[in-house]
Every structure is written in C-alpha cells, then in structure tokens.
Design a protein around this motif. Structure first.
Motif, mmCIF file in Angstrom:
data_model
loop_
_atom_site.group_PDB
_atom_site.id
_atom_site.type_symbol
_atom_site.label_atom_id
_atom_site.label_comp_id
_atom_site.label_asym_id
_atom_site.label_seq_id
_atom_site.Cartn_x
_atom_site.Cartn_y
_atom_site.Cartn_z
ATOM 1 N N GLU A 38 -5.948 7.659 7.974
ATOM 2 C CA GLU A 38 -5.660 8.603 6.890
ATOM 3 C C GLU A 38 -4.181 9.032 6.972
ATOM 4 O O GLU A 38 -3.755 9.689 7.933
ATOM 5 C CB GLU A 38 -6.566 9.837 6.907
ATOM 6 C CG GLU A 38 -7.966 9.561 6.389
ATOM 7 C CD GLU A 38 -8.013 9.265 4.888
ATOM 8 O OE1 GLU A 38 -7.196 9.804 4.129
ATOM 9 O OE2 GLU A 38 -8.866 8.467 4.488
ATOM 10 N N SER A 39 -3.435 8.679 5.931
ATOM 11 C CA SER A 39 -1.986 8.881 5.976
ATOM 12 C C SER A 39 -1.579 10.338 6.211
ATOM 13 O O SER A 39 -0.623 10.602 6.945
ATOM 14 C CB SER A 39 -1.330 8.340 4.700
ATOM 15 O OG SER A 39 -1.885 8.941 3.559
ATOM 16 N N ARG A 69 -9.226 -9.163 6.519
ATOM 17 C CA ARG A 69 -8.897 -8.131 7.521
ATOM 18 C C ARG A 69 -9.400 -8.590 8.887
ATOM 19 O O ARG A 69 -10.594 -8.824 9.051
ATOM 20 C CB ARG A 69 -9.548 -6.802 7.120
ATOM 21 C CG ARG A 69 -9.006 -6.297 5.795
ATOM 22 C CD ARG A 69 -9.705 -5.068 5.276
ATOM 23 N NE ARG A 69 -9.745 -5.135 3.819
ATOM 24 C CZ ARG A 69 -10.202 -4.208 3.020
ATOM 25 N NH1 ARG A 69 -10.695 -3.090 3.509
ATOM 26 N NH2 ARG A 69 -10.193 -4.376 1.716
ATOM 27 N N CYS A 102 0.830 -1.222 0.000
ATOM 28 C CA CYS A 102 0.000 0.000 0.000
ATOM 29 C C CYS A 102 0.863 1.271 0.000
ATOM 30 O O CYS A 102 1.647 1.503 0.924
ATOM 31 C CB CYS A 102 -0.916 0.003 1.219
ATOM 32 S SG CYS A 102 -1.863 1.531 1.338
ATOM 33 N N LYS A 146 -9.730 0.833 6.079
ATOM 34 C CA LYS A 146 -8.552 0.965 5.204
ATOM 35 C C LYS A 146 -7.282 1.035 6.031
ATOM 36 O O LYS A 146 -7.317 1.414 7.199
ATOM 37 C CB LYS A 146 -8.649 2.253 4.380
ATOM 38 C CG LYS A 146 -9.771 2.245 3.364
ATOM 39 C CD LYS A 146 -9.721 3.526 2.543
ATOM 40 C CE LYS A 146 -10.851 3.525 1.529
ATOM 41 N NZ LYS A 146 -10.795 4.665 0.643
ATOM 42 N N VAL A 147 -6.166 0.723 5.369
ATOM 43 C CA VAL A 147 -4.852 0.986 5.943
ATOM 44 C C VAL A 147 -4.333 2.269 5.291
ATOM 45 O O VAL A 147 -4.744 2.590 4.175
ATOM 46 C CB VAL A 147 -3.886 -0.199 5.677
ATOM 47 C CG1 VAL A 147 -4.321 -1.413 6.451
ATOM 48 C CG2 VAL A 147 -3.728 -0.509 4.198
#
Ligand SMILES: N[C@@H](CCC(=O)N[C@@H](CS)C(=O)NCC(=O)O)C(=O)O
Length: 230
Positions: free
Chosen positions: A65-66, A39, A12, A51-52
């Motif tokens: 959230e990155s 997951r 990812c 999500k990752v």
C-alpha cells in the motif's frame, strides 16, 4: 542504511508515489519491474493483495500500500516530509486519502466504453479539481501543497496530475486551465525531477500504449506506435 527493493509495474501510478518519496529522500533503491500478467511467485509470496507497490526492506520485511509505504519511509529516512504541526499533518493525510477518488475522476475517461460514458467521466473531473483548488487556496501561496517544502501530498498527487496531462494530450479535456492554483501546482510537480521514473517522452508513450491496448473509446485517438510497455 537499509537495502530497499521497490517492486513495480512500469506504468503504475501508485508505485510512482513511493518511488518519488525515495527520490525526494535521495535514497538508493532497486527498482524491479514485473509484468502484470506474469507475476512471479516470489512477488506473490510478499504481496498480500497481489498488487504493486511492494517495498522489500533488507530482504526481510515487505510493506504494501503506497500510503503506508510512504508513511514508513517518512518516519525512518530524513528529511521529514510531513509537517511538524499535528493539525497540518492530519490535513495532509486527509488530502492524501482523497487521492483514490481524485484518480477515479481524473482517469475515468480512459476506461469509458463509448462517447456518452466518456462525456460523463469528463464531467466529473471539475468536481475533484474544484475540491483541490479550494484546498490549495486554504494552504497558501504554493508552489507546493504546503508552500515551499515538499510533502507526501505532493508525491501522492503527482502521478495522477501527470495522467491528466497525458489524457488531455490524447483528447483535449481543457479542465485544469479553469483551476489556476491546481494548474500551477501541477506544473511545478511536472517540472520536478523526482516525479519521473523514466525519460518523460518514453513514459508518456508507454501510458498511451496501455490506453490503446485497453480498446476502450479513447483508444481510437492513439495512433499505432511500437513501444514496449506493461
Ligand atoms: N491502494 C493501492 C493501489 C495499488 C494498485 O492498484 N496497484 C495496481 C497496479 S497500478 C495493481 O497492482 N493491480 C493489480 C491487481 O489489481 O491485481 C496502493 O496505493 O498501493
């Protein structure tokens, strides 16, 4: 020092952004890779979007959230990667906000169903590259986005510039060579140790396997190789 767990799918790019920031700050973290198709419940409980990446702090708090994770890391762990000047900081944030559009343009070809669709995707790459080229021109001499000092913008773009090179090696795209500032920036980021979560050849093989498994137009150009990836 807090305890950090970064939950990830191996390939990812959004996770990679946060892993880069942790490495730039020489911060120890547990890197835990889960499978997209399986997951675990503990992950689903801590990720509102499922999500990752998720950054779990001290087994208590989960961030997602990155960009939000990276802003948090930058506010709490030295050295500060954001510029001190508020205008420069706003400009940096604005260019980080452009990444989703940039990534769509750059990686679209990997999702195209046929040659005509792939051609259309490839035609969009210079649009995004041109915008970054102009931004880099305004920023100054490089080699990094803000000059000599590494920034959150560098961490935000590195995974997607890396994927451009991967795609270019599957099917030559020949676009980045037309944008010398972008090319020099990308080359600098590719050489930087923090960009890489895995040995480089191994990671590229994982990426290629993902593209092949997608069974889109580009998949036909990747020979069958036995590498485990998700
Ligand atoms: N905007 C998010 C994007 C994260 C994202 O799209 N992660 C992908 C993996 S690369 C994911 O978890 N996808 C699973 C899903 O969409 O269900 C971020 O910056 O963290």
């Amino acid at each position: 020092m807090a305890k950090y767990l970064l939950v990830s799918f191996k390939t990812c790019p959004w996770v990679q952004r946060s892993a880069i920031v942790l490495r730039e700050k020489n911060t120890e973290f547990e890197f835990r890779h889960i499978e997209p198709d399986n997951r675990p419940d503990w992950f689903l409980a801590m990720s509102p979007h499922k999500k990752v990446p998720v950054l779990r702090i001290d087994d208590k708090v989960s961030l997602f959230e990155s960009s939000a994770i990276n802003e948090y890391l930058d506010e709490t762990i030295a050295p500060r990667l954001h510029p001190d000047d508020p205008i420069a900081r706003a400009v940096n944030r604005a260019w980080t906000d452009y990444v989703p559009t940039f990534s769509e343009h750059v990686t679209g070809v990997a999702y195209a169903d046929d040659e005509a669709a792939a051609k259309k995707c490839i035609e969009k790459i210079p649009v995004a590259f041109e915008r970054l080229e102009r931004a880099l021109e305004k920023q100054g001499a490089g080699p990094l986005f803000n000059g000599a000092k590494y920034s959150l913008v560098d961490a935000a773009y590195a995974p997607f510039l890396e994927r451009y090179f991967y795609l270019d090696r599957i099917r030559p795209l020949g676009v980045i060579e037309k944008f010398p500032r972008l090319k020099a920036w990308a080359d600098t980021l590719m050489k930087r140790a923090s960009t890489h979560s895995f040995p480089e050849a191994e990671f590229e093989a994982m990426y290629r396997l993902n593209v092949r498994r997608r069974k889109k137009w580009l998949s036909q150009f990747i020979p069958d190789v036995a590498v485990a990836a998700e």
